[in-house]
Write an enzyme that holds these catalytic residues in place. Structure first.
Site, PDB file in Angstrom:
ATOM      1  N   ARG A   1       0.845  -1.190   0.000  1.00 13.05           N
ATOM      2  CA  ARG A   1       0.000   0.000   0.000  1.00 13.05           C
ATOM      3  C   ARG A   1       0.881   1.240   0.000  1.00 13.05           C
ATOM      4  O   ARG A   1       1.868   1.316   0.743  1.00 13.05           O
ATOM      5  CB  ARG A   1      -0.912  -0.017   1.233  1.00 13.05           C
TER       6      ARG A   1
ATOM      7  N   ASP B   1      -1.531  15.228   6.402  1.00 11.60           N
ATOM      8  CA  ASP B   1      -2.127  16.227   7.294  1.00 11.60           C
ATOM      9  C   ASP B   1      -1.775  15.843   8.730  1.00 11.60           C
ATOM     10  O   ASP B   1      -1.303  14.743   8.987  1.00 11.60           O
ATOM     11  CB  ASP B   1      -3.650  16.308   7.099  1.00 11.60           C
TER      12      ASP B   1
END
Ligand code: HPA
Length: 233
Positions: free
Chosen positions: A87, A204
């Site tokens: 991933r 973030d």
């Protein structure tokens, strides 16, 4: 063809990179692979196979969240004989020292998903990365002087939660970042006896409220894809 993937048998390589976003899969294929062809457009979840040096590699979107990723991982492994799943995704930082653009190698993934509670009759399961892939990714990063943080993280079922402080308990217990897929990926890799690793870029921060600019996203994403392609068997 499987139910959700339109590829013919043999069109998907034994190693698949899995960004959440199918357009990131397209971008990785177009900018980092050679001799690329598209093997899937079903539901817009683009998948491509190409060449990285002398290695045949595929890259396909996983979608967001454990349920969606799990559909694709099940079919990739069971119908297309995929052996390695990497991933390459984005994540939100739980720790103050993690900045936008930093890379994280996920050793293990805690979760609020109940999928494994159902699977293990109410008991906890601690899914973990392939040590071999984790070690290789760490070594490639070190060689290239790319800073990576290695540790546990959290795969959440809600992007938009109700309690603004929900993440603080995970931060206090050392989880590095939040995303929404790794717990499912590592659990299914164990179930099917294949290898998996999540390489995550901080996009973030829940600590500071910082978010990636478009430019930071562009710079951060090729870096994790580069590590993933280097460690692809
Ligand atoms: N929460 C969940 N998933 C994410 C986040 C987040 O803040 N950032 C990137 N993926």
């Amino acid at each position: 063809m499987s139910i959700h993937i339109g590829a013919k048998s043999g069109e998907i390589a034994p190693t698949v990179l899995l960004p959440g976003d199918p357009l990131r899969a397209k971008n990785i294929a177009e900018t980092m692979l050679e001799d690329v062809f598209c093997f899937n457009e079903v539901r817009g979840m683009y998948g491509y196979t190409g060449r990285y040096g002398d290695k045949r590699v595929s890259v396909m979107g996983s979608g967001m969240g454990i349920p969606t990723l799990s559909i694709y991982v099940n079919e990739l492994v069971k119908e297309y004989d995929v052996k390695t799943l990497i991933r390459v995704g984005t994540s939100g930082a739980f720790q103050p020292y993690l900045k936008v653009g930093d890379l994280v190698l996920a050793m293990t993934a805690s979760t609020d998903s109940h999928i494994n509670k159902l699977r293990f009759n109410g008991m906890d399961y601690a899914p973990c990365a392939s040590f071999d892939l984790l070690l290789k990714a760490y070594e490639v990063a070190k060689e290239r002087k790319i800073t990576v943080h290695v540790g546990g993280m959290f795969s959440g079922d809600s992007f938009y939660g109700d309690d603004p402080d929900w993440w603080k308990i995970w931060s206090a217990f050392g989880a590095l970042v939040v995303e929404m897929e790794t717990n499912g990926l590592y659990t299914l890799a164990a179930k099917f006896n294949v290898s998996a690793l999540s390489i995550l870029t901080v996009s973030d921060s829940l600590v500071t409220g910082e978010t990636a600019t478009a430019e930071q996203r562009e710079r951060g994403f090729p870096l994790m894809a580069e590590i993933a392609l280097e460690i692809a068997p």
